[in-house]
Structures are given as C-alpha cells and as structure tokens.
Design an enzyme around this catalytic site. Structure first.
Site, PDB file in Angstrom:
ATOM      1  N   ALA A  65       0.861  -1.174   0.000  1.00  0.00           N
ATOM      2  CA  ALA A  65       0.000   0.000   0.000  1.00  0.00           C
ATOM      3  C   ALA A  65       0.902   1.231   0.000  1.00  0.00           C
ATOM      4  O   ALA A  65       2.060   1.156   0.438  1.00  0.00           O
ATOM      5  CB  ALA A  65      -0.887  -0.022   1.231  1.00  0.00           C
ATOM      6  N   GLY A 109       0.614  -4.884   1.096  1.00  0.00           N
ATOM      7  CA  GLY A 109      -0.597  -4.888   0.277  1.00  0.00           C
ATOM      8  C   GLY A 109      -0.377  -5.549  -1.079  1.00  0.00           C
ATOM      9  O   GLY A 109      -1.335  -6.042  -1.686  1.00  0.00           O
ATOM     10  N   GLU A 112      -0.849  -9.117  -0.324  1.00  0.00           N
ATOM     11  CA  GLU A 112      -2.275  -9.298  -0.013  1.00  0.00           C
ATOM     12  C   GLU A 112      -3.120  -9.255  -1.292  1.00  0.00           C
ATOM     13  O   GLU A 112      -4.074 -10.009  -1.446  1.00  0.00           O
ATOM     14  CB  GLU A 112      -2.732  -8.212   0.968  1.00  0.00           C
ATOM     15  CG  GLU A 112      -2.084  -8.381   2.340  1.00  0.00           C
ATOM     16  CD  GLU A 112      -2.356  -7.199   3.263  1.00  0.00           C
ATOM     17  OE1 GLU A 112      -1.995  -6.058   2.902  1.00  0.00           O
ATOM     18  OE2 GLU A 112      -2.924  -7.421   4.341  1.00  0.00           O
ATOM     19  N   GLU A 132       4.710  -5.085   7.300  1.00  0.00           N
ATOM     20  CA  GLU A 132       4.020  -3.964   7.954  1.00  0.00           C
ATOM     21  C   GLU A 132       4.573  -3.688   9.342  1.00  0.00           C
ATOM     22  O   GLU A 132       4.558  -2.552   9.821  1.00  0.00           O
ATOM     23  CB  GLU A 132       2.516  -4.261   8.058  1.00  0.00           C
ATOM     24  CG  GLU A 132       1.771  -4.249   6.739  1.00  0.00           C
ATOM     25  CD  GLU A 132       1.796  -5.579   5.999  1.00  0.00           C
ATOM     26  OE1 GLU A 132       2.567  -6.485   6.372  1.00  0.00           O
ATOM     27  OE2 GLU A 132       1.030  -5.699   5.031  1.00  0.00           O
TER      28      GLU A 132
HETATM   29  C1  LIG Z   1      -2.223  -2.179   3.675  1.00  0.00           C
HETATM   30  C2  LIG Z   1      -1.238  -2.799   4.555  1.00  0.00           C
HETATM   31  C3  LIG Z   1      -1.107  -2.056   5.849  1.00  0.00           C
HETATM   32  O1  LIG Z   1      -1.689  -4.089   4.819  1.00  0.00           O
HETATM   33  C4  LIG Z   1       0.051  -3.076   4.024  1.00  0.00           C
HETATM   34  C5  LIG Z   1       1.076  -2.290   3.380  1.00  0.00           C
HETATM   35  O2  LIG Z   1       1.166  -2.517   2.244  1.00  0.00           O
HETATM   36  S1  LIG Z   1       2.193  -1.288   4.185  1.00  0.00           S
HETATM   37  C6  LIG Z   1       3.512  -1.220   3.018  1.00  0.00           C
HETATM   38  C7  LIG Z   1       4.299  -2.483   2.972  1.00  0.00           C
HETATM   39  N1  LIG Z   1       5.407  -2.375   2.047  1.00  0.00           N
HETATM   40  C8  LIG Z   1       6.633  -2.024   2.443  1.00  0.00           C
HETATM   41  O3  LIG Z   1       6.894  -1.758   3.587  1.00  0.00           O
HETATM   42  C9  LIG Z   1       7.694  -1.972   1.357  1.00  0.00           C
HETATM   43  C10 LIG Z   1       8.237  -0.560   1.198  1.00  0.00           C
HETATM   44  N2  LIG Z   1       9.275  -0.501   0.197  1.00  0.00           N
HETATM   45  C11 LIG Z   1      10.531  -0.948   0.399  1.00  0.00           C
HETATM   46  O4  LIG Z   1      10.862  -1.499   1.425  1.00  0.00           O
HETATM   47  C12 LIG Z   1      11.516  -0.745  -0.702  1.00  0.00           C
HETATM   48  O5  LIG Z   1      10.994   0.234  -1.571  1.00  0.00           O
HETATM   49  C13 LIG Z   1      11.776  -2.031  -1.531  1.00  0.00           C
HETATM   50  C14 LIG Z   1      12.559  -3.047  -0.675  1.00  0.00           C
HETATM   51  C15 LIG Z   1      10.495  -2.662  -2.040  1.00  0.00           C
HETATM   52  C16 LIG Z   1      12.653  -1.669  -2.779  1.00  0.00           C
HETATM   53  O6  LIG Z   1      13.799  -0.958  -2.369  1.00  0.00           O
HETATM   54  P1  LIG Z   1      14.662  -0.157  -3.452  1.00  0.00           P
HETATM   55  O7  LIG Z   1      14.937  -1.022  -4.625  1.00  0.00           O
HETATM   56  O8  LIG Z   1      15.807   0.411  -2.709  1.00  0.00           O
HETATM   57  O9  LIG Z   1      13.685   0.991  -4.009  1.00  0.00           O
HETATM   58  P2  LIG Z   1      13.238   2.329  -3.238  1.00  0.00           P
HETATM   59  O10 LIG Z   1      14.193   3.426  -3.572  1.00  0.00           O
HETATM   60  O11 LIG Z   1      12.983   2.060  -1.801  1.00  0.00           O
HETATM   61  O12 LIG Z   1      11.822   2.611  -3.912  1.00  0.00           O
HETATM   62  C17 LIG Z   1      11.681   3.226  -5.190  1.00  0.00           C
HETATM   63  C18 LIG Z   1      10.579   4.268  -5.068  1.00  0.00           C
HETATM   64  O13 LIG Z   1       9.370   3.614  -4.746  1.00  0.00           O
HETATM   65  C19 LIG Z   1       8.835   4.191  -3.561  1.00  0.00           C
HETATM   66  N3  LIG Z   1       8.098   3.157  -2.825  1.00  0.00           N
HETATM   67  C20 LIG Z   1       8.465   1.876  -2.618  1.00  0.00           C
HETATM   68  N4  LIG Z   1       7.543   1.237  -1.896  1.00  0.00           N
HETATM   69  C21 LIG Z   1       6.586   2.146  -1.618  1.00  0.00           C
HETATM   70  C22 LIG Z   1       5.371   2.085  -0.890  1.00  0.00           C
HETATM   71  N5  LIG Z   1       4.919   0.936  -0.334  1.00  0.00           N
HETATM   72  N6  LIG Z   1       4.634   3.195  -0.789  1.00  0.00           N
HETATM   73  C23 LIG Z   1       5.024   4.356  -1.378  1.00  0.00           C
HETATM   74  N7  LIG Z   1       6.158   4.459  -2.096  1.00  0.00           N
HETATM   75  C24 LIG Z   1       6.929   3.372  -2.198  1.00  0.00           C
HETATM   76  C25 LIG Z   1      10.028   4.687  -2.810  1.00  0.00           C
HETATM   77  O14 LIG Z   1       9.656   5.650  -1.862  1.00  0.00           O
HETATM   78  C26 LIG Z   1      10.874   5.253  -3.944  1.00  0.00           C
HETATM   79  O15 LIG Z   1      10.335   6.504  -4.373  1.00  0.00           O
HETATM   80  P3  LIG Z   1      11.079   7.880  -4.007  1.00  0.00           P
HETATM   81  O16 LIG Z   1      10.921   8.036  -2.521  1.00  0.00           O
HETATM   82  O17 LIG Z   1      12.499   7.722  -4.436  1.00  0.00           O
HETATM   83  O18 LIG Z   1      10.317   8.916  -4.751  1.00  0.00           O
END
Ligand SMILES: CC(C)(O)CC(=O)SCCNC(=O)CCNC(=O)[C@H](O)C(C)(C)COP(=O)(O)OP(=O)(O)OC[C@H]1O[C@@H](n2cnc3c(N)ncnc32)[C@H](O)[C@@H]1OP(=O)(O)O
Length: 258
Positions: A65, A109, A112, A132
């Site tokens: 998400a 998400g 999910e 999460e």
């Molecule tokens: C609904 C619920 C509560 O059940 C569940 C949820 O979904 S909560 C979210 C769970 N997901 C995460 O915690 C994953 C978050 N992302 C990461 O950990 C990393 O991005 C990665 C391991 C997937 C990839 O890492 P990397 O290759 O180093 O790329 P990044 O530079 O981190 O990401 C590129 C770009 O994408 C943006 N990004 C990534 N994931 C998300 C996200 N979930 N939401 C919003 N944006 C996301 C990240 O911020 C980068 O953008 P910029 O900040 O550079 O503009």
C-alpha cells in the site's frame, strides 16, 4: 478506456491488466486500486474474456500500500473511510478466474493483493513479504488471515513478526504460489495457462472458483454440500452435455458458455 496507473489489453480470450506505477514500485494508492477494480469489473462483464491475468513489472508486482498516502492518516480517517474495504470487496466479487503473475516485490498490500486473486504464479525473482511490522502497523487487506491459510500458522507468524521476505522457491514449497518460471518466461507462461482456463466453459469455471473459495469460509460438511449442489446444477448447462459428448465422441469440446 484509458487509465493512468494500469494498462489493459485483451489477448485472445484473456484480459491482461498490468500495474503501471513504476516510480513507486506499483505502490497501491487510491487511484491505482480504483482503476484496478474498474478494469477487473469491465473484464468480468465482457463475454469475450474467459480469464483475467494481473501482473506488474519485473522489479515489482507491488511494493505494498502507498506508505506516503497512509502516513498522515489518523485513526478516524482510516475508520471513516473504512480503508481498503471497498477494493477488497470489489475484487472478491469478481466471478471470473484471476491469475496473479508475480515478479519482483510483492510486499504488504502487494502480497495481499496477489492472495486476493485465485492463484499466484511467480517468476524466480519474486519476493513475498508482510513487512508492515517495520512500519508500526499490521497487515490491513487480509494478509494475516489469507497468508496463514496459504502457508500455515508457523510460517505466517514468522513472516508477520519478522517482516522478512520469502523467495519464490520458498513460496512454492509453502503453497503460496502454484508454479515458478524463469523471469523472462513468466508472462508468456501465465498467458498460456490463462488461455487454457479461458477455453473452458465460463459458467463452469465460475462454479469451480466458487466451490474452492467456499472451502475458506465454511466447515468441510457444509463445503461438500455446497459443492454437491453446484455439481448437480452443472447438469442443467449445455456445456455439461457438450463436454461429456465430446469425450465420448473423442473430439475437443466446443463450449457454448451456457
Ligand atoms: C495495507 C497494509 C497495511 O496491509 C500493508 C502495506 O502494504 S504497508 C507497506 C508495505 N510495504 C513495504 O513496507 C515496502 C516498502 N518498500 C521498500 O521497502 C523498498 O521500496 C523495496 C525493498 C520494495 C525496494 O527498495 P529499493 O529497490 O531500494 O527501491 P526504493 O528506492 O525504496 O523505492 C523506489 C521508489 O518507490 C517508492 N516506494 C516503494 N515502496 C513504496 C510504498 N509501499 N509506498 C510508497 N512508495 C513506495 C520509494 O519511496 C521510492 O520513491 P522515491 O521516494 O524515491 O520517490
């Protein structure tokens, strides 16, 4: 119809939806979820489509998400909006088979969402997780419930408490994904599988989907009864007559979709 965050096309009898928000690794914001639901509903209502495939990019099916969208929300915001309830319910109301083709990250998400579809086929680069806990929340689109049913309590606890990722081999061993292909072949292989499904009788495929899904919701005895009722009703279809006649006559069935 033109969408901003997804791409849609029809390949033969398969409706293909590609999540397309590469700048955020397909993070699921309200716009993407709304468009995804609309596209699924459009394919569900299109008689030319027998099976739906949802995929992402090679880097990410969906990285969860949208954290930036969620970060400022209060309890009351989330409660009043009943966050994620609407897309969850719209997706689970789709009657046609939906296959998730997952490469790269399917986190939070994203994992999910893949589990909301009927089955998951992964590439050898796929990584699944419910991270999460690292954000100070728990899964919110059914992850704690569905992951547990897919992989069992021990592994689901491990995933939800440590936030670690599972690779494709572990996901296949654990029953989260049904098959794994090399990343370069994933979409072609999934489209072949979806074609196989699309060639079947659509009403009967819906019954099969309903019957398997019922096993999640009820006791064994009730589920067997539900299945038996659907099985009996299959004999009211022209496709049962055609399917069995084709077997006896040693030819391919030409299902009439009724
Ligand atoms: C609904 C619920 C509560 O059940 C569940 C949820 O979904 S909560 C979210 C769970 N997901 C995460 O915690 C994953 C978050 N992302 C990461 O950990 C990393 O991005 C990665 C391991 C997937 C990839 O890492 P990397 O290759 O180093 O790329 P990044 O530079 O981190 O990401 C590129 C770009 O994408 C943006 N990004 C990534 N994931 C998300 C996200 N979930 N939401 C919003 N944006 C996301 C990240 O911020 C980068 O953008 P910029 O900040 O550079 O503009």
């Amino acid at each position: 119809m033109a969408y901003a965050t997804i791409l849609t096309e029809i390949r033969g009898a398969v409706g293909l939806i590609t999540l397309n928000r590469p700048q955020a690794l397909n993070a699921l914001n309200a716009e993407l979820l709304g468009e995804l639901c609309s596209a699924l509903e459009a394919f569900d209502g299109d008689e030319a489509v027998g099976c739906i495939v949802v995929t992402g990019s090679t880097k990410a099916f969906a990285a969860g998400a949208d954290i930036k969208e969620m970060a400022p929300q209060s309890y009351m915001d989330m409660y009043k909006a009943d966050f994620f309830a609407e897309p969850h319910d719209r997706i689970t109301a789709i009657r046609k088979p939906i296959v998730a083709a997952v490469s790269g990250y399917a986190l939070g998400g994203g994992c999910e969402l893949a589990m909301l579809f009927d089955f998951i086929i992964a590439s050898d680069t796929a990584k699944f997780g419910q991270p999460e806990i690292n954000l100070g929340v728990i899964p919110g689109i059914g992850g704690s419930q569905r992951l547990t049913r897919f992989v069992g309590k021990s592994k689901a606890m491990d995933m939800c408490l440590t936030g670690r990722m599972m690779d494709a081999a572990e996901a296949e061993r654990s029953g989260l994904v049904s098959r794994v292909f090399p990343v370069a072949d994933l979409l072609a292989e999934v489209l072949k599988i979806a074609d196989t499904i699309a060639e079947k009788s659509q009403p009967i495929a819906r019954m099969a989907k309903q019957a398997v899904n019922r096993s999640y919701e009820t006791t064994l005895a009730e589920g067997v009864l539900f299945e038996r009722r659907l099985f009996h009703s299959a004999f009211a279809t022209e496709d049962q007559k055609e399917g069995m006649a084709a077997f006896v006559e040693k030819r391919k069935p030409a299902f009439k979709q009724r």
